[in-house]
Write an enzyme that holds these catalytic residues in place. Structure first.
Site, mmCIF file in Angstrom:
data_model
loop_
_atom_site.group_PDB
_atom_site.id
_atom_site.type_symbol
_atom_site.label_atom_id
_atom_site.label_comp_id
_atom_site.label_asym_id
_atom_site.label_seq_id
_atom_site.Cartn_x
_atom_site.Cartn_y
_atom_site.Cartn_z
ATOM 1 N N ILE A 11 0.886 -1.082 0.152
ATOM 2 C CA ILE A 11 0.066 -0.285 0.088
ATOM 3 C C ILE A 11 0.574 1.275 -0.248
ATOM 4 O O ILE A 11 0.767 1.936 -0.542
ATOM 5 C CB ILE A 11 -0.910 -0.021 1.238
ATOM 6 C CG1 ILE A 11 -2.250 1.255 1.524
ATOM 7 C CG2 ILE A 11 -0.339 0.749 2.413
ATOM 8 C CD1 ILE A 11 -3.236 1.117 1.806
ATOM 9 N N ASN A 24 -2.804 1.051 15.069
ATOM 10 C CA ASN A 24 -3.760 0.388 16.926
ATOM 11 C C ASN A 24 -3.781 2.143 17.422
ATOM 12 O O ASN A 24 -3.759 3.311 17.100
ATOM 13 C CB ASN A 24 -2.046 0.259 17.815
ATOM 14 C CG ASN A 24 -1.132 1.216 17.333
ATOM 15 O OD1 ASN A 24 -0.985 2.289 18.971
ATOM 16 N ND2 ASN A 24 0.216 0.561 17.102
ATOM 17 N N GLY A 32 3.413 -4.248 10.717
ATOM 18 C CA GLY A 32 2.175 -4.058 9.367
ATOM 19 C C GLY A 32 2.596 -2.987 8.912
ATOM 20 O O GLY A 32 3.240 -2.642 8.971
ATOM 21 N N VAL A 33 1.347 -2.144 7.710
ATOM 22 C CA VAL A 33 1.205 -1.192 7.344
ATOM 23 C C VAL A 33 1.747 -0.210 8.159
ATOM 24 O O VAL A 33 2.068 0.104 7.377
ATOM 25 C CB VAL A 33 -0.641 -1.551 6.821
ATOM 26 C CG1 VAL A 33 -0.627 -0.320 6.702
ATOM 27 C CG2 VAL A 33 -1.069 -2.949 6.289
ATOM 28 N N ASP A 34 1.302 -0.442 9.282
ATOM 29 C CA ASP A 34 1.536 1.248 10.445
ATOM 30 C C ASP A 34 3.025 1.138 10.207
ATOM 31 O O ASP A 34 3.812 2.489 10.102
ATOM 32 C CB ASP A 34 1.335 0.459 11.658
ATOM 33 C CG ASP A 34 0.868 1.929 12.816
ATOM 34 O OD1 ASP A 34 0.658 1.684 13.785
ATOM 35 O OD2 ASP A 34 0.891 3.466 12.551
ATOM 36 N N SER A 122 -7.057 -5.276 10.135
ATOM 37 C CA SER A 122 -7.150 -6.318 11.711
ATOM 38 C C SER A 122 -6.937 -7.580 10.920
ATOM 39 O O SER A 122 -7.342 -8.328 11.722
ATOM 40 C CB SER A 122 -8.911 -6.113 11.901
ATOM 41 O OG SER A 122 -8.975 -5.071 12.788
ATOM 42 N N THR A 123 -6.766 -7.926 9.870
ATOM 43 C CA THR A 123 -6.602 -9.401 9.584
ATOM 44 C C THR A 123 -4.400 -9.618 9.995
ATOM 45 O O THR A 123 -5.038 -10.656 9.133
ATOM 46 C CB THR A 123 -6.350 -9.305 7.874
ATOM 47 O OG1 THR A 123 -5.598 -8.331 7.103
ATOM 48 C CG2 THR A 123 -8.240 -9.262 7.568
ATOM 49 N N GLY A 124 -4.480 -8.749 10.828
ATOM 50 C CA GLY A 124 -2.761 -8.779 10.602
ATOM 51 C C GLY A 124 -2.765 -9.494 12.127
ATOM 52 O O GLY A 124 -3.073 -10.306 12.887
ATOM 53 N N TYR A 126 -3.613 -8.497 14.521
ATOM 54 C CA TYR A 126 -5.394 -8.283 15.225
ATOM 55 C C TYR A 126 -6.391 -9.195 14.508
ATOM 56 O O TYR A 126 -7.251 -9.459 14.732
ATOM 57 C CB TYR A 126 -6.220 -6.963 14.914
ATOM 58 C CG TYR A 126 -5.265 -5.815 15.576
ATOM 59 C CD1 TYR A 126 -4.692 -5.686 16.492
ATOM 60 C CD2 TYR A 126 -5.568 -4.173 15.711
ATOM 61 C CE1 TYR A 126 -4.390 -4.663 17.438
ATOM 62 C CE2 TYR A 126 -5.425 -4.050 15.719
ATOM 63 C CZ TYR A 126 -4.455 -3.861 16.707
ATOM 64 O OH TYR A 126 -4.127 -2.318 17.401
#
Ligand code: APR
Length: 169
Positions: A11, A24, A32-34, A122-124, A126
């Site tokens: 992304i 978060n 991850g993405v963050d 939320s799919t990683g 979380y």
């Protein structure tokens, strides 16, 4: 009418008016993405996040909510940070996950963003099951009253891509 598109990839490599971060509630970064967004977006993104923590979001961004910052060095005008729910087998948090997409689109509308790139929130870390998350995400975008022209789901791997493609068929 919002067109939903799917892309398999990173992304942080997307060009869009707004790129959505799976953040978060601290808004101070993570993995991850963050992690990828802060790494590639650069210090300006974190500086904006810190300013939000020092002002409107003293206690952090609640789950299901969204807030915009600069996109820094990303090829976008804004990053829209949203906090997904952690998966629970005993509590149905589906509406909180749907809220991430609804609220991100609402913030996008406030900004005048026309193209928005979403990760699979939320799919990683979380741990939300991919298929269920895809179902919730697509339904939430489809039912959102928004002026956003393109909602682009950017999926990191084949399995995620297929889960979202199945929802569009
Ligand atoms: N581009 C697109 N998708 C990505 C990328 C990337 N660069 N990196 C990871 N993903 C995918 C993951 O494979 C997963 O499917 O994004 C999805 C969301 O995973 P996470 O980033 O772990 O986000 P989430 O599950 O919502 O957990 C949020 O993780 O990184 C921390 O600070 C963050 O505490 C927060 C938590």
């Amino acid at each position: 009418m919002t067109t939903i598109t799917l892309v398999q990839g990173d992304i942080t490599r997307q060009s869009a008016d707004a790129i959505v971060n799976a953040a978060n509630s601290s808004l101070l970064g993570g993995g991850g993405v963050d992690g990828a967004i802060h790494r590639r977006g650069g210090p300006a993104v974190l500086a904006d996040c810190r300013a939000l923590r020092a002002s409107r979001y003293g206690k952090g961004l609640p789950t299901g909510r969204a807030v915009a910052t600069t996109a820094g060095d990303l090829d976008a005008r804004w990053v829209i940070h949203t906090v997904g729910p952690v998966w629970s087998a005993t509590e149905d948090r589906s509406d909180l996950l749907a809220s991430c997409y609804r609220e991100s689109l609402r913030v996008a509308d406030e900004l005048g963003a026309r193209t928005v790139a979403f990760p699979a929130v939320s799919t990683g870390v979380y741990r939300w099951p991919m298929e269920d998350a895809a179902r919730i995400a697509v339904a939430a975008v489809r039912s959102a009253p928004t002026s956003v022209e393109e909602a682009r789901f950017v999926l990191f791997d084949e399995r995620a891509y297929e889960a979202f493609a199945a929802q569009l068929r």
